[in-house]
Motif scaffolding. Sequence first.
Motif, PDB file in Angstrom:
ATOM      1  N   UNK A   1     -15.641 -13.609  31.835  1.00 35.75           N
ATOM      2  CA  UNK A   1     -15.826 -12.173  31.999  1.00 35.75           C
ATOM      3  C   UNK A   1     -15.412 -11.683  33.367  1.00 35.75           C
ATOM      4  N   UNK A   2     -15.290 -10.360  33.535  1.00 34.19           N
ATOM      5  CA  UNK A   2     -14.939  -9.791  34.827  1.00 34.19           C
ATOM      6  C   UNK A   2     -15.481  -8.373  34.958  1.00 34.19           C
ATOM      7  N   UNK A   3     -15.670  -7.957  36.202  1.00 34.01           N
ATOM      8  CA  UNK A   3     -15.945  -6.562  36.527  1.00 34.01           C
ATOM      9  C   UNK A   3     -15.023  -6.160  37.666  1.00 34.01           C
ATOM     10  N   UNK A   4     -15.031  -4.915  38.069  1.00 41.75           N
ATOM     11  CA  UNK A   4     -14.112  -4.444  39.097  1.00 41.75           C
ATOM     12  C   UNK A   4     -14.851  -3.951  40.329  1.00 41.75           C
TER      13      UNK A   4
ATOM     14  N   UNK B   1     -18.425  -2.073  34.104  1.00 46.18           N
ATOM     15  CA  UNK B   1     -18.290  -3.522  34.250  1.00 46.18           C
ATOM     16  C   UNK B   1     -19.523  -4.131  34.907  1.00 46.18           C
ATOM     17  N   UNK B   2     -19.998  -3.501  35.977  1.00 41.29           N
ATOM     18  CA  UNK B   2     -21.179  -4.024  36.637  1.00 41.29           C
ATOM     19  C   UNK B   2     -22.379  -3.967  35.702  1.00 41.29           C
ATOM     20  N   UNK B   3     -22.400  -2.953  34.838  1.00 40.62           N
ATOM     21  CA  UNK B   3     -23.485  -2.859  33.860  1.00 40.62           C
ATOM     22  C   UNK B   3     -23.536  -4.061  32.941  1.00 40.62           C
ATOM     23  N   UNK B   4     -22.363  -4.575  32.559  1.00 39.08           N
ATOM     24  CA  UNK B   4     -22.339  -5.779  31.718  1.00 39.08           C
ATOM     25  C   UNK B   4     -22.896  -6.979  32.477  1.00 39.08           C
ATOM     26  N   UNK B   5     -22.555  -7.089  33.763  1.00 43.31           N
ATOM     27  CA  UNK B   5     -23.107  -8.164  34.580  1.00 43.31           C
ATOM     28  C   UNK B   5     -24.622  -8.051  34.650  1.00 43.31           C
ATOM     29  N   UNK B   6     -25.115  -6.834  34.867  1.00 39.73           N
ATOM     30  CA  UNK B   6     -26.562  -6.602  34.923  1.00 39.73           C
ATOM     31  C   UNK B   6     -27.226  -7.013  33.609  1.00 39.73           C
ATOM     32  N   UNK B   7     -26.609  -6.651  32.493  1.00 39.41           N
ATOM     33  CA  UNK B   7     -27.188  -7.012  31.190  1.00 39.41           C
ATOM     34  C   UNK B   7     -27.261  -8.523  31.024  1.00 39.41           C
ATOM     35  N   UNK B   8     -26.207  -9.233  31.452  1.00 32.43           N
ATOM     36  CA  UNK B   8     -26.222 -10.690  31.328  1.00 32.43           C
ATOM     37  C   UNK B   8     -27.316 -11.305  32.199  1.00 32.43           C
TER      38      UNK B   8
ATOM     39  N   UNK C   1     -23.271 -18.190  37.413  1.00 35.36           N
ATOM     40  CA  UNK C   1     -22.409 -17.396  38.273  1.00 35.36           C
ATOM     41  C   UNK C   1     -21.534 -16.469  37.484  1.00 35.36           C
ATOM     42  N   UNK C   2     -21.404 -15.249  37.990  1.00 37.69           N
ATOM     43  CA  UNK C   2     -20.452 -14.277  37.501  1.00 37.69           C
ATOM     44  C   UNK C   2     -19.522 -13.949  38.648  1.00 37.69           C
ATOM     45  N   UNK C   3     -18.247 -13.862  38.408  1.00 37.67           N
ATOM     46  CA  UNK C   3     -17.326 -13.503  39.476  1.00 37.67           C
ATOM     47  C   UNK C   3     -16.983 -12.038  39.359  1.00 37.67           C
TER      48      UNK C   3
END
Length: 293
Positions: A107-110, A117-124, A145-147
């Motif tokens: 996965x990725x965010x910007x 995108x950051x919202x998806x990281x927060x959900x994970x 880890x999420x990059x």
Amino acid sequence: MTSPTPRALIAEDEPILAAALVHALQRLWPELDIVATCPNGVEALRQGLALQPDILFLDIKMPGKTGLEAAEEMAEQWPDGVPFPHIVFVTAYDEYALAAFEHAAADYVLKPVNDARLGKTVERLQQRLRDSSGGKGGGNGTATATATATSAPATTATAAPADGTASDDNMARLLSQLQAMLPPAPRLQMIRAAVGNSVRMIALADVVYFEALDKYINVVCQDSEALIRTSLKELLPQLDPQQFWQIHRGTIVNASAIATAVRDEAGKLSLTLREHPAQLRVSPLYAHLFRQM
């Protein structure tokens, strides 16, 4: 049990980007307690060990220590029995490195921060905290880890099951994946070490191990030693990873020189060597190298 107030540390050397990430997280995750914002890797290591947050947001390229170095040293010094934080690496890569990143994970965010995108990281992260079976702040003892990429996609490296060995294995895999994205360095054939007014040529096959000593590396052979002025971080990419294994943040060993790996009563792993009396300590991050086949 999930903590009602998960805690996070942010390490980012660019103040504007750090502030943007803080504000975005406050919008997307109001319950998240941001306990520290660090301007460099040295401070991130110090504050991380002191505060023991549930989540680390680490910029990979920072002064003092990179995010990778801070994460590695933190994992080595992390107290036994305390769950290691989930990690979000913040970084920028060119298209070739990003392709490797995507191949390694998912996965990725910007950044500049994009709420979607950051919202998806927060959900994970929230899901991982909910899924945790116990531990401080809902952590499960694994290094997840999420990059987060700067203007380009990056990845998520997902943790293994919740035990100390899985945590160490996952962190080792993660660091290996990210280190592999650095530009390749030419392979060394010989070590050139200054000895008085001469330069000693040392074949790599003769090296038993390399040991970090402040700003130098001690090159240890069977019957002699020599100092070279470089760092392990600079040396490691120039060595054949099949032949030379990093076993500690301060030690690289010639695999052919290893005789046995021995675990003591406290569970600490050390190596004995074939033709050298030294015993070398193995960091938990690299213990997977010595599992029985």
